[in-house]
Design a protein around this motif. Structure first.
Motif, PDB file in Angstrom:
ATOM      1  N   ARG A   1     -65.735 -25.414  76.041  1.00 39.53           N
ATOM      2  CA  ARG A   1     -65.454 -25.578  74.609  1.00 39.53           C
ATOM      3  C   ARG A   1     -65.920 -26.938  74.092  1.00 39.53           C
ATOM      4  O   ARG A   1     -66.409 -27.054  72.972  1.00 39.53           O
ATOM      5  CB  ARG A   1     -63.961 -25.393  74.339  1.00 39.53           C
ATOM      6  N   LYS A   2     -65.739 -27.969  74.936  1.00 35.23           N
ATOM      7  CA  LYS A   2     -66.190 -29.309  74.527  1.00 35.23           C
ATOM      8  C   LYS A   2     -67.715 -29.336  74.380  1.00 35.23           C
ATOM      9  O   LYS A   2     -68.257 -29.903  73.448  1.00 35.23           O
ATOM     10  CB  LYS A   2     -65.744 -30.340  75.568  1.00 35.23           C
ATOM     11  N   ALA A   3     -68.378 -28.729  75.354  1.00 41.27           N
ATOM     12  CA  ALA A   3     -69.844 -28.696  75.315  1.00 41.27           C
ATOM     13  C   ALA A   3     -70.328 -28.001  74.045  1.00 41.27           C
ATOM     14  O   ALA A   3     -71.228 -28.484  73.346  1.00 41.27           O
ATOM     15  CB  ALA A   3     -70.380 -27.981  76.554  1.00 41.27           C
ATOM     16  N   GLN A   4     -69.722 -26.860  73.719  1.00 41.12           N
ATOM     17  CA  GLN A   4     -70.124 -26.128  72.521  1.00 41.12           C
ATOM     18  C   GLN A   4     -69.855 -26.940  71.253  1.00 41.12           C
ATOM     19  O   GLN A   4     -70.656 -26.947  70.327  1.00 41.12           O
ATOM     20  CB  GLN A   4     -69.397 -24.784  72.470  1.00 41.12           C
ATOM     21  N   ARG A   5     -68.739 -27.656  71.247  1.00 44.31           N
ATOM     22  CA  ARG A   5     -68.396 -28.470  70.073  1.00 44.31           C
ATOM     23  C   ARG A   5     -69.391 -29.602  69.895  1.00 44.31           C
ATOM     24  O   ARG A   5     -69.811 -29.916  68.783  1.00 44.31           O
ATOM     25  CB  ARG A   5     -66.966 -29.016  70.233  1.00 44.31           C
ATOM     26  N   HIS A   6     -69.771 -30.237  70.997  1.00 37.22           N
ATOM     27  CA  HIS A   6     -70.775 -31.304  70.925  1.00 37.22           C
ATOM     28  C   HIS A   6     -72.084 -30.762  70.335  1.00 37.22           C
ATOM     29  O   HIS A   6     -72.706 -31.396  69.477  1.00 37.22           O
ATOM     30  CB  HIS A   6     -71.061 -31.872  72.320  1.00 37.22           C
ATOM     31  N   LEU A   7     -72.492 -29.593  70.808  1.00 39.68           N
ATOM     32  CA  LEU A   7     -73.740 -28.987  70.318  1.00 39.68           C
ATOM     33  C   LEU A   7     -73.647 -28.695  68.820  1.00 39.68           C
ATOM     34  O   LEU A   7     -74.592 -28.967  68.071  1.00 39.68           O
ATOM     35  CB  LEU A   7     -74.047 -27.699  71.094  1.00 39.68           C
ATOM     36  N   GLU A   8     -72.509 -28.169  68.409  1.00 41.28           N
ATOM     37  CA  GLU A   8     -72.312 -27.868  66.977  1.00 41.28           C
ATOM     38  C   GLU A   8     -72.394 -29.127  66.118  1.00 41.28           C
ATOM     39  O   GLU A   8     -72.805 -29.086  64.962  1.00 41.28           O
ATOM     40  CB  GLU A   8     -70.957 -27.182  66.769  1.00 41.28           C
ATOM     41  N   LYS A   9     -72.010 -30.252  66.702  1.00 37.42           N
ATOM     42  CA  LYS A   9     -72.049 -31.527  65.971  1.00 37.42           C
ATOM     43  C   LYS A   9     -73.422 -32.201  66.045  1.00 37.42           C
ATOM     44  O   LYS A   9     -73.597 -33.316  65.578  1.00 37.42           O
ATOM     45  CB  LYS A   9     -70.983 -32.476  66.528  1.00 37.42           C
ATOM     46  N   GLY A  10     -74.375 -31.520  66.676  1.00 44.25           N
ATOM     47  CA  GLY A  10     -75.740 -32.060  66.731  1.00 44.25           C
ATOM     48  C   GLY A  10     -75.995 -32.992  67.897  1.00 44.25           C
ATOM     49  O   GLY A  10     -77.032 -33.654  67.957  1.00 44.25           O
ATOM     50  N   ARG A  11     -75.057 -33.055  68.835  1.00 43.41           N
ATOM     51  CA  ARG A  11     -75.267 -33.903  70.009  1.00 43.41           C
ATOM     52  C   ARG A  11     -76.047 -33.140  71.073  1.00 43.41           C
ATOM     53  O   ARG A  11     -75.875 -31.941  71.224  1.00 43.41           O
ATOM     54  CB  ARG A  11     -73.915 -34.333  70.598  1.00 43.41           C
ATOM     55  N   VAL A  12     -76.890 -33.851  71.799  1.00 43.25           N
ATOM     56  CA  VAL A  12     -77.577 -33.258  72.952  1.00 43.25           C
ATOM     57  C   VAL A  12     -76.622 -33.356  74.132  1.00 43.25           C
ATOM     58  O   VAL A  12     -76.066 -34.424  74.401  1.00 43.25           O
ATOM     59  CB  VAL A  12     -78.891 -34.007  73.256  1.00 43.25           C
ATOM     60  N   VAL A  13     -76.410 -32.242  74.819  1.00 40.07           N
ATOM     61  CA  VAL A  13     -75.506 -32.249  75.974  1.00 40.07           C
ATOM     62  C   VAL A  13     -76.343 -32.130  77.248  1.00 40.07           C
ATOM     63  O   VAL A  13     -77.121 -31.194  77.413  1.00 40.07           O
ATOM     64  CB  VAL A  13     -74.476 -31.103  75.904  1.00 40.07           C
ATOM     65  N   ILE A  14     -76.179 -33.128  78.125  1.00 41.63           N
ATOM     66  CA  ILE A  14     -76.931 -33.161  79.386  1.00 41.63           C
ATOM     67  C   ILE A  14     -75.963 -32.829  80.514  1.00 41.63           C
ATOM     68  O   ILE A  14     -74.934 -33.475  80.670  1.00 41.63           O
ATOM     69  CB  ILE A  14     -77.566 -34.552  79.606  1.00 41.63           C
ATOM     70  N   PHE A  15     -76.297 -31.799  81.267  1.00 41.36           N
ATOM     71  CA  PHE A  15     -75.419 -31.330  82.334  1.00 41.36           C
ATOM     72  C   PHE A  15     -75.920 -31.855  83.677  1.00 41.36           C
ATOM     73  O   PHE A  15     -77.034 -31.539  84.097  1.00 41.36           O
ATOM     74  CB  PHE A  15     -75.384 -29.801  82.367  1.00 41.36           C
TER      75      PHE A  15
END
Length: 237
Positions: A116-130
């Motif tokens: 859920r955090k990852a999806q929220r970051h993406l929705e806010k325009g952040r790039v998520v690096i796993f």
């Protein structure tokens, strides 16, 4: 032009970060990848990245040095975290916010992976690096890419390689190697094509998640892939 995909999972190998070096991180390569990722983020495309660690350490090669496989895989996971932090640093210098989430819990360095955090970051325009793969030994970063792509509801897994797609045999060895524009998951598995490991292919097949295999070493190809230009090979049902 309208982007073909809204949310993508980009899989980059650790080796791609080496450039012409024998090991480590090439500033030229990491800047090239970061610039393209930032360009996508600026266009409103949501980008998740899974990065390998082969430029620093690879679990399987550790076995040849007498390192236990599980220990070697954990070392490889930590190598991916180093790459993730380097990519984060470069992207943020270009003005886009990022978050690193890891399969291993390293709270002073990165967030643990939480869907859920990852999806929220993406929705806010952040790039998520796993980073840190799946957090489990015996699983490759290809499998991690397929898994994370499904967990964040990505439209596609885009796997960057050193060649422009999938061929029926190694194009570096055979001049008559034939490139596929599209191929099915079943054909990839049946022909033993070394695109991604079988677990990753099966995971995508079971969940009908398309895979695009393309040459990530060509500057601009990541954007072309997201906009649906005909590059590489698409693996579909």
């Amino acid at each position: 032009m309208t982007p073909k995909y809204k949310r993508v999972l980009l899989k980059l190998s650790g080796e791609a970060l080496m450039g012409e070096q024998e090991y480590g991180i090439s500033s030229h390569m990491i800047n090239m990848f970061s610039r393209q990722i930032v360009e996508l983020a600026d266009l409103g495309i949501e980008v998740g990245v899974v990065i390998g660690g082969g430029n620093i350490f690879r679990g399987l090669s550790g076995e040849e040095q007498g390192i236990d496989r599980v220990t070697g895989d954990h070392m490889g996971m930590l190598a991916t975290v180093i790459n993730a932090l380097a990519l984060q640093n470069t992207i943020e210098k270009l003005g886009v916010q990022t978050r690193v989430q890891t399969g291993l819990e390293i709270p002073k360095v990165a967030e643990p992976f939480i869907k859920r955090k990852a999806q929220r970051h993406l929705e806010k325009g952040r790039v998520v690096i796993f980073g840190a793969g799946t957090g489990n030994p015996y699983f490759t970063t290809d499998t991690a890419a397929a898994l994370r792509a499904m967990e964040i509801d990505a439209d596609i897994v885009m796997k960057g390689t050193k060649v422009d797609g999938i061929f029926d045999k190694d194009p570096a060895k055979y001049a008559d190697a034939k490139k596929y524009d599209t191929i099915t998951y079943s054909e990839v598995i049946a022909q033993g094509l070394k695109v991604m490991d079988t677990a990753a292919i099966s995971l995508c097949m079971d969940n009908d998640l398309p895979i695009l295999v393309f040459d990530s070493l060509v500057d601009g190809n990541i954007k072309k892939a997201v906009f649906g230009e005909v590059i590489g090979t698409t693996v579909v049902k």
